[in-house]
Design an enzyme around this catalytic site. Structure first.
Site, PDB file in Angstrom:
ATOM      1  CD  GLN A   1      -4.301  -4.254   7.768  1.00 12.54           C
ATOM      2  OE1 GLN A   1      -3.332  -4.069   8.497  1.00 12.54           O
ATOM      3  NE2 GLN A   1      -4.309  -4.422   6.172  1.00 12.54           N
TER       4      GLN A   1
ATOM      5  NE  ARG B   1       0.155  -6.042  11.183  1.00  9.10           N
ATOM      6  CZ  ARG B   1       0.044  -5.454   9.807  1.00  9.10           C
ATOM      7  NH1 ARG B   1       0.771  -4.594   9.547  1.00  9.10           N
ATOM      8  NH2 ARG B   1      -1.023  -5.858   9.287  1.00  9.10           N
TER       9      ARG B   1
ATOM     10  CD  GLU C   1      -3.208   2.507   7.698  1.00  9.67           C
ATOM     11  OE1 GLU C   1      -4.278   1.784   7.683  1.00  9.67           O
ATOM     12  OE2 GLU C   1      -2.021   2.010   7.693  1.00  9.67           O
TER      13      GLU C   1
ATOM     14  CE  LYS D   1      -1.921   0.419   3.844  1.00  7.64           C
ATOM     15  NZ  LYS D   1      -1.185   1.736   4.612  1.00  7.64           N
ATOM     16  CB  THR D   2       3.588   2.279   1.848  1.00 11.03           C
ATOM     17  OG1 THR D   2       2.983   2.126   3.372  1.00 11.03           O
ATOM     18  CG2 THR D   2       4.416   3.649   2.081  1.00 11.03           C
TER      19      THR D   2
END
Length: 734
Positions: A246, A596, A216, A32-33
């Site tokens: 999330q 994670r 986000e 995503k980033t």
């Protein structure tokens, strides 16, 4: 480097989208980033001036990294990349007259806000010593996230506690105005309100940006949602990136409906789903998907990976919470022996209280650890003291900062004097800073006290004449004028040595700020200090195991992850038993923690936990039951509990009693002979030795308790371990 190099087809589709609304549903670990960064660079490379691009992230660290990556890709900076709070602070400072303040406003962090609320409690003759001030501050924050005024809160209040909170809220808002201060929630609330109601403010910022990108998006609250809509209202060039699976911050106002309803808000929106995971093994994804698939409030999509199959998720059940912590320490050691480093591993937990057992076990095992949620540098007493002086230079009306340092270092202004100043300010409906200036009018204040207060006020006036840049020079001027550092250096208290070192480090931080931002002044430095967050303070180079809450783990990744306390009452938390949507949020929290992990995931639970001073039976989490059998490997005598199927949407009323009696305490897996220890000569100097399978050979040095609660202290080559006698196997004894 080509902006599209290394991107998947879905990522390219999101990056190259032209005008119009865009929703990027980005699964965990799906890059995503990278997509957001490349999209900013792509827009800049295709004719959009960088300064007309706004990208909003959720941490300062992520914003700084994104700025650097965009500059590398297109050879120039200039795009607005910041957090919501930093962006709002910048927007509000551009129009200070809209806030009605006489001086530059101060940003209060939670510590400052809590100090303000506690003072209000004292002014109202309420007990400020317990947890209620913090609880009321939370209620005020929730009201602001709902964009609810003190008047509206008073109108809806029914119970005495609600009415008291509304009364404090009204006084709190008055105190903020008197102090020329805004709290974190105000930054969002005031910006959203001005964008909605102030035509000049709205017009200026709506025409400032051609594209707005929000990261986000599932974690946005009501004010953030309105800010994003208003800023993109004209051109509709809004890109929302996020994952409803999330969304874990409902407790602080985040509304999952913002992302679920995006297509209702923008019917012509393009939707791109990022479904390839680049982080985790197939086994970890299979386990995590088995959990999150049980939720209903989500956007359906798959999550797959080209990564190796990997090892099954290990579900480890221990006899107690202390044994659970020891089991985690043991497996950390096993991973070290297998070639891992401490920095490769992290331990997550649902509540801070769980760290006590973890810290003891890791400490006993000699495992270095860092607690992410521990006191940060800028929250240490001595650092906050100097920062309070800096805030008083910036904003003379800041009463919270003034009360913090009026007698730090000690200058003979005692509690009685401070109390009379506060009473005078309250009676006159003025700020305490103004009361200090009018100290000769304060009833009951003796001439000696008036003289001390005047000296303090004179010193502050002198400091306000110091040039605001470079910031390191301002900090040194404060230290010289107050004698703060000299007093610490003269102290013989060893803790004051550490405090002095922290004060010197603040000078270094100010000097580094000057080097990074040569044109910035004190206002910019204080804004950066006020908006720092836990993830920003994370030391990437630290060679230690990281301990943190599941909420803090959001956005991070580690080769090896341990989650402690995966059981009913903790995960899901006991406070979340009443409603299906609360259980779904707890399930999302579990999913976030699981995803994670890159290569190995351990989920730990215990059959017994220490609760309110008593040992209580504990049940494994329903989320463990939702993991497919082929994706997990179970350890523990009671693994039979994991074999029964879980209901699809299990909920349970908070106060419902069990329909069947709680099962009898589970039988121990090993037998022990207490006489072996009871008849020993430990107390008289005799030795009882044992050979532990993990800790090696050791000597029993003391014994406490009796019967089933007997605890031994065993010295294993200089490291002392606390062992419950009932778990000591007879064949360990030498």
């Amino acid at each position: 480097m080509d902006i599209l190099d290394g991107l998947t087809d879905s990522q390219k589709e999101a990056v190259t989208h032209g005008d119009g609304p865009l929703l990027v549903v980005a699964g965990a670990g799906s890059g995503k980033t990278r997509v957001i960064t490349r999209r900013v660079a792509y827009l800049a490379a295709n004719g959009i001036p960088p300064y007309r691009i706004l990208a909003i992230t959720f941490t300062n660290k992520a914003a700084d990294e994104m700025k650097a990556r965009v500059a590398d890709l297109v050879g120039a900076g200039g795009a607005w990349v910041s957090t919501f709070h930093s962006m709002c602070a910048r927007m509000l400072r551009r129009f200070p007259e809209r806030l009605g303040f006489d001086h530059p406003f101060t940003i209060y962090d939670r510590t400052d806000s809590l100090a303000c609320v506690k003072q209000i409690f004292r002014d109202l003759d309420l007990d400020a010593s317990g947890k209620e001030p913090a609880s009321v501050l939370n209620k005020i924050g929730q009201a602001k996230n709902r964009m609810e005024s003190p008047q509206a809160m008073e109108k809806s209040a029914y119970y005495p506690g609600e009415k008291r909170a509304a009364r404090v809220y009204r006084r709190y808002e008055r105190a903020l105005r008197q102090n020329n201060a805004l709290d974190f929630d105000d930054l969002l609330l005031r910006t959203a309100t001005l964008l909605s109601e102030d035509e000049e403010f709205r017009s200026f910022w709506q025409t400032r940006f051609d594209h707005v990108l929000i990261d986000e998006y599932q974690d946005t609250n009501r004010p953030q949602y309105l800010i994003a809509r208003k800023l993109s209202e004209g051109h509709k060039n809004i890109c929302a990136t996020g994952d409803p699976d999330q969304s874990i911050y409902a407790w602080r106002g985040a509304d999952i409906r913002n992302i679920l309803d995006f297509q209702d808000d923008y019917p012509d929106a393009k939707v791109v789903k990022l479904e390839e995971n680049f982080r985790s093994t197939k086994m970890i994804l299979q386990a995590a998907s088995g959990v999150i698939d049980k939720n209903r409030a989500r956007i359906e999509r798959g999550l797959w990976t080209h990564n190796p199959e990997g090892k099954p998720v290990e579900v480890v059940e221990s006899e107690s919470d202390w044994a659970e912590a020891d089991a985690i320490a043991d497996r950390i050691r096993e991973n070290l022996d297998g070639g891992r480093s401490y920095g490769d591993m992290a331990v997550f937990y649902r509540t801070h209280a769980q760290t006590r057992a973890l810290e003891r076990s890791l400490g006993d095992a000699g495992i270095p650890y860092q607690i992410l949620d521990a006191v940060e540098f800028y929250n240490r007493q001595e650092v906050k003291d100097i920062v309070a002086y800096l805030k008083l230079i910036q904003n003379p009306a800041d009463g919270v900062s003034l009360l913090r340092v009026i007698n730090r270092p000690r200058r003979g202004i005692g509690r009685t004097t401070v109390g009379r100043l506060s009473d005078f300010a309250d009676a006159e409906r003025i700020g305490v800073a103004e009361a200090v200036e009018r100290c000769d009018e304060v009833p009951g204040l003796r001439s000696r006290a008036v003289g001390k207060v005047r000296e303090f006020a004179d010193m502050l006036r002198t400091l306000r004449e110091v040039p605001r840049s470079p910031v390191a020079g301002v900090v040194r001027a404060v230290l010289d004028a107050t004698g703060y550092l000299d007093q610490l250096q003269k102290s013989r208290d060893i803790e004051d040595e550490a405090r002095a070192e922290n004060v010197r480090e603040l000078v270094n931080a100010a000097a580094e700020f000057n080097e990074s931002y040569p044109q910035a002044d004190l206002d910019a430095f204080l804004e950066q200090v006020s908006l720092v967050s836990d993830p920003d303070a994370l030391d990437d180079e630290s060679e230690s195991v990281l301990l943190m809450t599941l909420h803090s783990a959001k956005g991070l990744e580690f080769p090896v992850v341990f989650i402690a306390g995966v059981q009913e009452g903790l995960l899901p938390h006991s406070h979340s038993d009443a409603e299906a949507d609360e259980i779904e949020e707890e399930r999302r929290l579990c999913y976030v923690g699981m995803t994670r992990a890159k290569e190995q995931l351990y989920l730990h639970c215990a059959t017994e936990r220490f609760v309110f001073g008593q040992h209580e039976p504990a049940d494994p989490s329903r989320f463990l039951l939702e993991i497919p059998d082929k994706a997990k490997k179970e350890h523990g005598t009671y693994s039979r509990l994991f074999s029964s199927p879980a209901p699809r949407y299990p909920t349970r009323p908070k106060k419902q009693t069990r329909k069947t009696p709680r099962p009898a305490p589970r039988q121990r897996t090993v037998e022990y002979d207490p006489d072996i220890i009871e008849q020993s000569r430990v107390e008289s100097g005799g030795e009882v030795r044992m050979r532990h399978p993990t800790f090696g050979e050791g000597r029993v040095v003391s014994k406490s308790g009796s019967g089933d609660r007997t605890r031994l202290v065993v010295d294993f080559g200089g490291q002392r371990k606390h062992l419950m006698l009932k778990f000591v196997r007879p064949d360990w004894l030498i």
